[in-house]
Structure formats: structure tokens, C-alpha cells
Write a protein that holds these residues in place. Sequence first.
Motif, PDB file in Angstrom:
ATOM      1  N   UNK A   1     -14.491   5.027  -5.991  1.00  0.00           N
ATOM      2  CA  UNK A   1     -15.372   6.042  -6.336  1.00  0.00           C
ATOM      3  C   UNK A   1     -16.540   5.631  -5.788  1.00  0.00           C
ATOM      4  N   UNK A   2     -17.021   4.230  -5.614  1.00  0.00           N
ATOM      5  CA  UNK A   2     -18.116   3.948  -5.053  1.00  0.00           C
ATOM      6  C   UNK A   2     -18.110   3.942  -3.378  1.00  0.00           C
ATOM      7  N   UNK A   3     -16.707   3.615  -2.865  1.00  0.00           N
ATOM      8  CA  UNK A   3     -16.492   3.714  -1.548  1.00  0.00           C
ATOM      9  C   UNK A   3     -16.592   5.364  -1.136  1.00  0.00           C
ATOM     10  N   UNK A   4     -15.991   6.315  -1.899  1.00  0.00           N
ATOM     11  CA  UNK A   4     -16.305   7.727  -1.603  1.00  0.00           C
ATOM     12  C   UNK A   4     -17.884   8.024  -1.739  1.00  0.00           C
ATOM     13  N   UNK A   5     -18.485   7.571  -2.575  1.00  0.00           N
ATOM     14  CA  UNK A   5     -19.987   7.910  -2.777  1.00  0.00           C
ATOM     15  C   UNK A   5     -20.762   7.214  -1.596  1.00  0.00           C
ATOM     16  N   UNK A   6     -20.498   5.902  -1.162  1.00  0.00           N
ATOM     17  CA  UNK A   6     -21.465   5.501  -0.486  1.00  0.00           C
ATOM     18  C   UNK A   6     -21.020   5.343   1.178  1.00  0.00           C
ATOM     19  N   UNK A   7     -19.761   5.595   1.328  1.00  0.00           N
ATOM     20  CA  UNK A   7     -19.366   5.349   2.459  1.00  0.00           C
ATOM     21  C   UNK A   7     -19.161   6.328   3.489  1.00  0.00           C
ATOM     22  N   UNK A   8     -19.333   6.176   4.801  1.00  0.00           N
ATOM     23  CA  UNK A   8     -19.427   7.232   5.856  1.00  0.00           C
ATOM     24  C   UNK A   8     -18.754   6.871   6.841  1.00  0.00           C
ATOM     25  N   UNK A   9     -18.158   7.874   7.623  1.00  0.00           N
ATOM     26  CA  UNK A   9     -17.510   7.419   9.025  1.00  0.00           C
ATOM     27  C   UNK A   9     -18.434   6.583   9.624  1.00  0.00           C
ATOM     28  N   UNK A  10     -17.797   5.548  10.239  1.00  0.00           N
ATOM     29  CA  UNK A  10     -18.473   4.577  11.094  1.00  0.00           C
ATOM     30  C   UNK A  10     -18.776   3.381  10.376  1.00  0.00           C
ATOM     31  N   UNK A  11     -18.792   3.344   8.950  1.00  0.00           N
ATOM     32  CA  UNK A  11     -19.003   2.374   7.997  1.00  0.00           C
ATOM     33  C   UNK A  11     -17.791   1.200   8.136  1.00  0.00           C
ATOM     34  N   UNK A  12     -18.101   0.191   7.521  1.00  0.00           N
ATOM     35  CA  UNK A  12     -16.896  -1.038   7.400  1.00  0.00           C
ATOM     36  C   UNK A  12     -17.007  -1.225   5.893  1.00  0.00           C
ATOM     37  N   UNK A  13     -15.724  -1.150   5.516  1.00  0.00           N
ATOM     38  CA  UNK A  13     -15.347  -1.749   4.243  1.00  0.00           C
ATOM     39  C   UNK A  13     -14.703  -3.205   4.369  1.00  0.00           C
ATOM     40  N   UNK A  14     -15.370  -4.384   3.588  1.00  0.00           N
ATOM     41  CA  UNK A  14     -14.774  -5.668   3.682  1.00  0.00           C
ATOM     42  C   UNK A  14     -14.236  -5.666   2.397  1.00  0.00           C
ATOM     43  N   UNK A  15     -13.158  -6.217   2.430  1.00  0.00           N
ATOM     44  CA  UNK A  15     -12.436  -6.409   1.144  1.00  0.00           C
ATOM     45  C   UNK A  15     -11.906  -8.085   1.111  1.00  0.00           C
TER      46      UNK A  15
END
Length: 206
Positions: A110-124
Motif C-alpha cells: 500500500x505504501x508503494x501504491x501510495x508513494x510510487x510513480x512511474x520512473x521510480x525505483x523500489x529497492x528490496x
Amino acid sequence: MGRAAGPGMIRAMQELRIQQHFIDSADLYYQVSETLAKPVDAAVQALLASLTGGGKVLVAGGGTSMPLAQYLTGLLAGGFERERPGLAAVTLGADPVWAAAWPGDEGLSRQVHALGQAGDVLVLISAHGDESVLAQAVRAAHDREMTVLAITGGSGGAVARLLRETDVHVCVPHERAARVREVQQLVLHCLCDGIDTQLLGEQEPM
């Protein structure tokens, strides 16, 4: 019956065990230095493309990998070894309000959906990649047209199986979590050094 080991013998055995930790760690660093160079470089390029294009980096860690996630965020936003403007990076999953609102596996996605946008990177970051909460986050990142950078150990688990060709996987091929995290910390340093080198130019060795 044999005599129990005395204090001197116990200390000598403990010292040998400590030395073995250093030896095992050094061996793993040497073994993976060549195989990880290419995916780490790909990770640097993915992060740079996002940050220089107006994007941001969302970082999360599975379980006890959370401190590494916070560490990477600090290095990106606060600086590594040289002075530079802070880079847009946020650690996810650290806010207790989110955890209380969604106690299952949905809080991170839900945080990813709320804060993420196209062009961002998610590091896990994970020692094995099998946390379902991280798998949900990968799906959310893909929904938001984000790139995923997974830094895992072992085979990468469920997270690795969800990655796309446009994602990056830096996988430390070892099953022992302590050894994996040691290499992962060096990977984070390599990422920051690579970013700084491309943003600021080469730096003479100290």
C-alpha cells in the motif's frame, strides 16, 4: 571419560572460531566479486536513470534487513564519501501507523501504491527473498510501472520469481544470513560509490 576443557582451551577455541568468521567472509567476498560486478553496475544505472530523471528511490527490507534499508536511504539522502546534494530516497515500512493500519502483508504494498510513480525505483533487501510482504511490494511496484532492484541472498526466493527483464537482481549466492548481509552492505557501498562517480567524476584514492 575425558576431562572438560579448561578456560584457556575454551578461549583458544573461541578465538579460532572468530578467525574463521573473517576467513569465511573474505572467501565469499572474493568468490562473488566478479559475478556481482555486472548486476551491481546495472543497479547503479537503474538508480541513476531514476534520480536524474526526477524520480525517487523507495527502499524496504524484509525482517532483520530493515536496518540495511535504512542505511541505504541515509547514504543516498545524506551522502556517502563526498559532499553532494541529497538524493530522493525514502525508507518504507518503518512507520508504525502503517503497520497498525494494515497488520498483514498489505502495509508495504500500500505504501508503494501510495508513494510510487512511474520512473521510480523500489529497492528490496532480504537475506533470502521469501517474505510474502516483499513479494506483494514487487507486484505493487509493477502496477505503478516502477523498476525493482532486489538485493537478496540464496536464490532470491519469491521475490526473484516475480522480477521482470527490466528489473535488476543482485543475488549473493549463499545461504547463511550473516554472510549474505556482510556482502549486501558492501553492495550498498558500491551502489553509492558508482552513483557518486557518475555524478561527480572520479576521485583520487585516499
